[in-house]
Design a protein around this motif. Sequence first.
Motif, PDB file in Angstrom:
ATOM      1  N   LYS A   1       0.823  -1.214   0.000  1.00  0.00           N
ATOM      2  CA  LYS A   1       0.000   0.000   0.000  1.00  0.00           C
ATOM      3  C   LYS A   1       0.859   1.267   0.000  1.00  0.00           C
ATOM      4  CE  LYS A   1      -3.945  -2.280   1.050  1.00  0.00           C
ATOM      5  NZ  LYS A   1      -5.389  -2.056   1.126  1.00  0.00           N
ATOM      6  N   LYS A   2       2.117   1.141   0.438  1.00  0.00           N
ATOM      7  CA  LYS A   2       3.004   2.308   0.499  1.00  0.00           C
ATOM      8  C   LYS A   2       4.138   2.139  -0.505  1.00  0.00           C
ATOM      9  CE  LYS A   2       1.184   4.453   4.124  1.00  0.00           C
ATOM     10  NZ  LYS A   2       0.680   5.832   4.075  1.00  0.00           N
ATOM     11  N   ARG A   3       4.652   3.239  -0.996  1.00  0.00           N
ATOM     12  CA  ARG A   3       5.789   3.186  -1.902  1.00  0.00           C
ATOM     13  C   ARG A   3       7.053   2.779  -1.133  1.00  0.00           C
ATOM     14  NH1 ARG A   3       6.889   8.205  -5.514  1.00  0.00           N
ATOM     15  NH2 ARG A   3       8.186   6.636  -6.560  1.00  0.00           N
ATOM     16  N   LEU A   4       7.872   1.991  -1.775  1.00  0.00           N
ATOM     17  CA  LEU A   4       9.135   1.553  -1.185  1.00  0.00           C
ATOM     18  C   LEU A   4      10.290   2.247  -1.890  1.00  0.00           C
ATOM     19  CD1 LEU A   4       8.523  -2.297  -0.956  1.00  0.00           C
ATOM     20  CD2 LEU A   4       8.298  -0.621   0.872  1.00  0.00           C
ATOM     21  N   PHE A   5      11.300   2.595  -1.124  1.00  0.00           N
ATOM     22  CA  PHE A   5      12.502   3.216  -1.692  1.00  0.00           C
ATOM     23  C   PHE A   5      13.723   2.436  -1.236  1.00  0.00           C
ATOM     24  CE2 PHE A   5       9.365   6.572  -0.925  1.00  0.00           C
ATOM     25  CZ  PHE A   5       9.207   7.078  -2.205  1.00  0.00           C
ATOM     26  N   PRO A   6      14.443   1.768  -2.147  1.00  0.00           N
ATOM     27  CA  PRO A   6      14.156   1.677  -3.578  1.00  0.00           C
ATOM     28  C   PRO A   6      12.969   0.751  -3.818  1.00  0.00           C
ATOM     29  CG  PRO A   6      15.955   0.231  -3.030  1.00  0.00           C
ATOM     30  CD  PRO A   6      15.634   0.988  -1.777  1.00  0.00           C
ATOM     31  N   SER A   7      12.499   0.700  -5.060  1.00  0.00           N
ATOM     32  CA  SER A   7      11.326  -0.102  -5.380  1.00  0.00           C
ATOM     33  C   SER A   7      11.635  -1.589  -5.256  1.00  0.00           C
ATOM     34  CB  SER A   7      10.862   0.197  -6.804  1.00  0.00           C
ATOM     35  OG  SER A   7      11.797  -0.309  -7.746  1.00  0.00           O
ATOM     36  N   SER A   8      10.590  -2.381  -5.045  1.00  0.00           N
ATOM     37  CA  SER A   8      10.773  -3.830  -4.943  1.00  0.00           C
ATOM     38  C   SER A   8      11.314  -4.406  -6.251  1.00  0.00           C
ATOM     39  CB  SER A   8       9.448  -4.504  -4.576  1.00  0.00           C
ATOM     40  OG  SER A   8       8.455  -4.177  -5.526  1.00  0.00           O
ATOM     41  N   LYS A   9      11.011  -3.752  -7.370  1.00  0.00           N
ATOM     42  CA  LYS A   9      11.504  -4.209  -8.680  1.00  0.00           C
ATOM     43  C   LYS A   9      13.032  -4.169  -8.729  1.00  0.00           C
ATOM     44  CE  LYS A   9      11.686  -2.772 -13.530  1.00  0.00           C
ATOM     45  NZ  LYS A   9      11.307  -1.715 -14.494  1.00  0.00           N
ATOM     46  N   ILE A  10      13.617  -3.072  -8.226  1.00  0.00           N
ATOM     47  CA  ILE A  10      15.073  -2.929  -8.260  1.00  0.00           C
ATOM     48  C   ILE A  10      15.728  -3.899  -7.288  1.00  0.00           C
ATOM     49  CG2 ILE A  10      16.991  -1.327  -7.877  1.00  0.00           C
ATOM     50  CD1 ILE A  10      14.869   0.910  -8.594  1.00  0.00           C
ATOM     51  N   VAL A  11      15.103  -4.101  -6.131  1.00  0.00           N
ATOM     52  CA  VAL A  11      15.632  -5.065  -5.164  1.00  0.00           C
ATOM     53  C   VAL A  11      15.631  -6.467  -5.775  1.00  0.00           C
ATOM     54  CG1 VAL A  11      15.261  -6.146  -2.922  1.00  0.00           C
ATOM     55  CG2 VAL A  11      14.956  -3.682  -3.167  1.00  0.00           C
ATOM     56  N   GLU A  12      14.569  -6.799  -6.479  1.00  0.00           N
ATOM     57  CA  GLU A  12      14.477  -8.109  -7.136  1.00  0.00           C
ATOM     58  C   GLU A  12      15.605  -8.299  -8.145  1.00  0.00           C
ATOM     59  OE1 GLU A  12      11.202 -10.800  -9.631  1.00  0.00           O
ATOM     60  OE2 GLU A  12      11.018  -8.613  -9.559  1.00  0.00           O
ATOM     61  N   ILE A  13      15.884  -7.264  -8.917  1.00  0.00           N
ATOM     62  CA  ILE A  13      16.967  -7.338  -9.918  1.00  0.00           C
ATOM     63  C   ILE A  13      18.305  -7.572  -9.222  1.00  0.00           C
ATOM     64  CG2 ILE A  13      18.284  -6.004 -11.617  1.00  0.00           C
ATOM     65  CD1 ILE A  13      15.600  -4.585 -12.313  1.00  0.00           C
ATOM     66  N   ALA A  14      18.565  -6.800  -8.175  1.00  0.00           N
ATOM     67  CA  ALA A  14      19.863  -6.873  -7.500  1.00  0.00           C
ATOM     68  C   ALA A  14      20.058  -8.175  -6.738  1.00  0.00           C
ATOM     69  CB  ALA A  14      20.010  -5.679  -6.551  1.00  0.00           C
ATOM     70  N   GLN A  15      18.984  -8.861  -6.411  1.00  0.00           N
ATOM     71  CA  GLN A  15      19.082 -10.088  -5.623  1.00  0.00           C
ATOM     72  C   GLN A  15      19.392 -11.321  -6.468  1.00  0.00           C
ATOM     73  OE1 GLN A  15      15.356 -10.236  -3.462  1.00  0.00           O
ATOM     74  NE2 GLN A  15      16.295  -9.424  -1.606  1.00  0.00           N
ATOM     75  N   ASN A  16      19.313 -11.188  -7.785  1.00  0.00           N
ATOM     76  CA  ASN A  16      19.524 -12.342  -8.654  1.00  0.00           C
ATOM     77  C   ASN A  16      20.572 -11.999  -9.707  1.00  0.00           C
ATOM     78  OD1 ASN A  16      18.952 -14.065 -11.170  1.00  0.00           O
ATOM     79  ND2 ASN A  16      17.733 -15.102  -9.606  1.00  0.00           N
ATOM     80  N   ARG A  17      21.702 -12.684  -9.652  1.00  0.00           N
ATOM     81  CA  ARG A  17      22.825 -12.337 -10.530  1.00  0.00           C
ATOM     82  C   ARG A  17      22.478 -12.479 -12.011  1.00  0.00           C
ATOM     83  NH1 ARG A  17      27.478 -11.524  -7.828  1.00  0.00           N
ATOM     84  NH2 ARG A  17      27.656 -12.382  -5.718  1.00  0.00           N
ATOM     85  N   LEU A  18      21.707 -13.491 -12.349  1.00  0.00           N
ATOM     86  CA  LEU A  18      21.368 -13.704 -13.751  1.00  0.00           C
ATOM     87  C   LEU A  18      20.443 -12.604 -14.266  1.00  0.00           C
ATOM     88  CD1 LEU A  18      21.675 -15.491 -16.246  1.00  0.00           C
ATOM     89  CD2 LEU A  18      19.767 -16.876 -15.413  1.00  0.00           C
ATOM     90  N   LEU A  19      19.412 -12.295 -13.501  1.00  0.00           N
ATOM     91  CA  LEU A  19      18.508 -11.211 -13.879  1.00  0.00           C
ATOM     92  C   LEU A  19      19.253  -9.888 -13.941  1.00  0.00           C
ATOM     93  CD1 LEU A  19      15.639 -10.217 -14.465  1.00  0.00           C
ATOM     94  CD2 LEU A  19      15.278 -10.036 -11.980  1.00  0.00           C
ATOM     95  N   GLU A  20      20.131  -9.663 -12.968  1.00  0.00           N
ATOM     96  CA  GLU A  20      20.933  -8.444 -12.916  1.00  0.00           C
ATOM     97  C   GLU A  20      21.774  -8.285 -14.185  1.00  0.00           C
ATOM     98  OE1 GLU A  20      23.519  -6.668  -9.333  1.00  0.00           O
ATOM     99  OE2 GLU A  20      24.399  -8.456 -10.238  1.00  0.00           O
TER     100      GLU A  20
END
Length: 263
Positions: free
Chosen positions: A1-20
């Motif tokens: 319901k609230k905005r996250l900083f950084p966004s969950s999308k960027i956290v997801e990218i940084a958490q997976n080396r292949l996606l990154e």
Amino acid sequence: KKRLFPSSKIVEIAQNRLLEKKILNSLEGIKTAKYKPINNFNQLKLSLEDFNFNAILKSCEMGYDGKNQFLINKNNIEKYKNKSLKNHILEELLDFKKEISVIACRDSKKNVITYPPVENIHKNSILHKTNYPAKINLKTKNEAEKISKKIASDLDVIGNIAVEMFVMKDEKILVNEIAPRPHNSGHWTIDCCKFSQFENLIYAITENNVKKPIPKKRCSMINLIGDEYKNINILKRKFRCYDYYRTKIKPNRKMGHYIIEQN
């Protein structure tokens, strides 16, 4: 319901080396080491040939400070034959000149500032020392800052993002990884910049304008890793020390850091 900083999308990218790696290489002008996805031993064997039998095998997730990272060559590959290799990545082993990092901070008004490149020195794959400024030429400095700004803007970062890079022997820059948060290699900014990475994070996420860092002096930041922490009281007599107050000393664990200021 609230905005996250950084966004969950960027956290997801940084958490997976292949996606990154995939996302970074999709950005214009951004390059990384060559890589291959690995899910089984046959893929590992074939991919290792493409990298001249010298590469680094990493888990796509839960791998940092050297954890779940293995040097692979034709002499030791067979010991991975019966191991689970699902969700791994194989990266070419680079003969780079040095590793640097740049921290970018972007606010909700799309203003982006960068901290100047710093040079990172590792021991056992863990950041041991960060030197400001990095010993690189002006062209490389400008290119490193340009890369970090582009990544911050293209990924729509609101807040901090640290971009770790390799400077190759021909001065080309390859991005190693990103960290969307205040970064260990930016802790020197607390003592040696007018505005630290932590202050700019607050400016960025509270809809203020981020500030130019304005470095005040040259310095080195040195991590206290594992048992090195036992010397912190001695170091406090001479240096500005930061104690992370961990409840337990563990090998290869960052327990604190100290700053050596230079004129």
